[in-house]
Design a protein around this motif. Structure first.
Motif, PDB file in Angstrom:
ATOM      1  N   ASP A  34       0.836  -1.203   0.000  1.00 53.30           N
ATOM      2  CA  ASP A  34       0.000   0.000   0.000  1.00 53.30           C
ATOM      3  C   ASP A  34       0.871   1.254   0.000  1.00 53.30           C
ATOM      4  N   ALA A  35       1.946   1.226   0.793  1.00 55.50           N
ATOM      5  CA  ALA A  35       2.838   2.388   0.859  1.00 55.50           C
ATOM      6  C   ALA A  35       3.515   2.633  -0.484  1.00 55.50           C
ATOM      7  N   ASP A  36       3.878   1.553  -1.189  1.00 60.23           N
ATOM      8  CA  ASP A  36       4.488   1.695  -2.514  1.00 60.23           C
ATOM      9  C   ASP A  36       3.519   2.369  -3.488  1.00 60.23           C
ATOM     10  N   VAL A  37       2.262   1.926  -3.453  1.00 60.90           N
ATOM     11  CA  VAL A  37       1.251   2.488  -4.355  1.00 60.90           C
ATOM     12  C   VAL A  37       1.089   3.980  -4.098  1.00 60.90           C
ATOM     13  N   LEU A  38       0.969   4.347  -2.836  1.00 59.72           N
ATOM     14  CA  LEU A  38       0.754   5.754  -2.498  1.00 59.72           C
ATOM     15  C   LEU A  38       1.969   6.606  -2.864  1.00 59.72           C
ATOM     16  N   ALA A  39       3.171   6.080  -2.620  1.00 58.28           N
ATOM     17  CA  ALA A  39       4.382   6.837  -2.953  1.00 58.28           C
ATOM     18  C   ALA A  39       4.501   7.041  -4.460  1.00 58.28           C
ATOM     19  N   LEU A  40       4.228   5.988  -5.225  1.00 58.10           N
ATOM     20  CA  LEU A  40       4.286   6.101  -6.681  1.00 58.10           C
ATOM     21  C   LEU A  40       3.262   7.106  -7.186  1.00 58.10           C
ATOM     22  N   MET A  41       2.040   7.042  -6.665  1.00 58.29           N
ATOM     23  CA  MET A  41       1.001   7.946  -7.135  1.00 58.29           C
ATOM     24  C   MET A  41       1.272   9.394  -6.728  1.00 58.29           C
ATOM     25  N   GLU A  42       1.873   9.597  -5.560  1.00 58.88           N
ATOM     26  CA  GLU A  42       2.232  10.965  -5.160  1.00 58.88           C
ATOM     27  C   GLU A  42       3.232  11.567  -6.144  1.00 58.88           C
ATOM     28  N   TYR A  43       4.247  10.779  -6.484  1.00 54.39           N
ATOM     29  CA  TYR A  43       5.275  11.279  -7.403  1.00 54.39           C
ATOM     30  C   TYR A  43       4.697  11.459  -8.804  1.00 54.39           C
ATOM     31  N   ARG A  44       3.951  10.448  -9.262  1.00 59.51           N
ATOM     32  CA  ARG A  44       3.353  10.532 -10.597  1.00 59.51           C
ATOM     33  C   ARG A  44       2.401  11.719 -10.693  1.00 59.51           C
ATOM     34  N   THR A  45       1.598  11.926  -9.657  1.00 54.00           N
ATOM     35  CA  THR A  45       0.654  13.038  -9.675  1.00 54.00           C
ATOM     36  C   THR A  45       1.383  14.373  -9.713  1.00 54.00           C
ATOM     37  N   ALA A  46       2.473  14.482  -8.951  1.00 50.53           N
ATOM     38  CA  ALA A  46       3.238  15.731  -8.960  1.00 50.53           C
ATOM     39  C   ALA A  46       3.742  16.051 -10.364  1.00 50.53           C
ATOM     40  N   VAL A  47       4.249  15.033 -11.062  1.00 43.49           N
ATOM     41  CA  VAL A  47       4.791  15.251 -12.407  1.00 43.49           C
ATOM     42  C   VAL A  47       3.672  15.541 -13.405  1.00 43.49           C
ATOM     43  N   GLU A  48       2.649  14.696 -13.424  1.00 39.24           N
ATOM     44  CA  GLU A  48       1.612  14.839 -14.446  1.00 39.24           C
ATOM     45  C   GLU A  48       0.722  16.058 -14.198  1.00 39.24           C
ATOM     46  N   ALA A  49       0.419  16.359 -12.943  1.00 37.56           N
ATOM     47  CA  ALA A  49      -0.422  17.527 -12.664  1.00 37.56           C
ATOM     48  C   ALA A  49       0.298  18.818 -13.041  1.00 37.56           C
ATOM     49  N   GLU A  50       1.592  18.881 -12.774  1.00 36.54           N
ATOM     50  CA  GLU A  50       2.346  20.070 -13.181  1.00 36.54           C
ATOM     51  C   GLU A  50       2.387  20.176 -14.702  1.00 36.54           C
ATOM     52  N   ALA A  51       2.501  19.039 -15.381  1.00 37.78           N
ATOM     53  CA  ALA A  51       2.483  19.056 -16.846  1.00 37.78           C
ATOM     54  C   ALA A  51       1.146  19.580 -17.365  1.00 37.78           C
ATOM     55  N   VAL A  52       0.050  19.157 -16.753  1.00 37.27           N
ATOM     56  CA  VAL A  52      -1.269  19.632 -17.182  1.00 37.27           C
ATOM     57  C   VAL A  52      -1.399  21.132 -16.938  1.00 37.27           C
TER      58      VAL A  52
END
Length: 212
Positions: A70-88
């Motif tokens: 669960d911690a891996d999923v949340l960490a990956l999504m936090e990082y992915r969201t930071a990158v993709e949301a800034e791109a949007v």
């Protein structure tokens, strides 16, 4: 291509195609026999895959295909969201005035839809098209550093999608990405993206929990 690269490429494809499942052991002796190489080559290939977060090493257990906690999923999504949301966000500020996303995103979105409809059982092709769409969104922001950061995530995101196969049918993938692409240029693009990624994380976490 070196022997290390060849072994790493073959194992990466096995993992991302689902032929090697989560937590499956990757025994060096068996791999040396399969590929006809020495253990040093196999170990170097496994270390390369560990750097991509596809493989983990555990004391007394050796190498295994990575399984997300669960911690891996949340960490990956936090990082992915930071990158993709800034791109949007950048995409909306830098894009030419238009009522539609850039052609590169439209093309990638159309490709994902077509594969989901025409080849719904081809999980690997769907997952590659899915990755290409999300990378097209990031690339459209015209930020080399964001594109570089996102590219470094693609193998790990591929493994994430493999482990979501049983709860993410092609028709749902189409629906999610239709909404996302439609929202990209408007005022709610970041909000839709964050909701989309959060839902994916929730699906995998729920899948890992035992049935009541």
């Amino acid at each position: 291509m070196t022997a290390v690269d060849a072994v790493a490429d073959a194992l990466r494809e096995d993992i991302l195609d689902g032929r090697l499942g989560a937590d499956e052991p990757l025994r060096e002796t068996a791999l040396t026999t399969r590929f006809g190489v020495n253990r040093h080559t196999v170990r170097a290939a496994l270390q390369a895959l560990a750097a991509e977060r596809l493989v983990t090493f555990e004391a007394y257990r050796g190498a295994r295909v990575r399984s997300f906690s669960d911690a891996d999923v949340l960490a990956l999504m936090e990082y992915r969201t930071a990158v993709e949301a800034e791109a949007v966000r950048l995409l909306r500020t830098r894009a030419e005035p238009s009522s539609r996303p850039p052609d590169s995103i439209i093309t990638a979105h159309d490709s994902l839809r077509r594969i989901c409809i025409d080849r719904p059982g081809d999980h690997r092709a769907i997952e590659v098209a899915h990755a290409e769409l999300h990378h097209a969104i990031v690339a459209a922001a015209r930020s080399p550093r964001l594109s570089e950061a996102h590219a470094a995530l693609l193998a790990e995101l591929g493994l994430f999608m493999v482990q979501l196969r049983s709860v993410l049918p092609p028709e749902e993938l189409i629906d999610q990405h239709d909404r996302l692409v439609d929202a990209l240029i408007g005022d709610h693009g970041e909000e839709e993206l964050r909701a989309h990624l959060a839902h994916s994380a929730e699906q995998l976490i729920a899948l890992r929990r035992p049935a009541p």
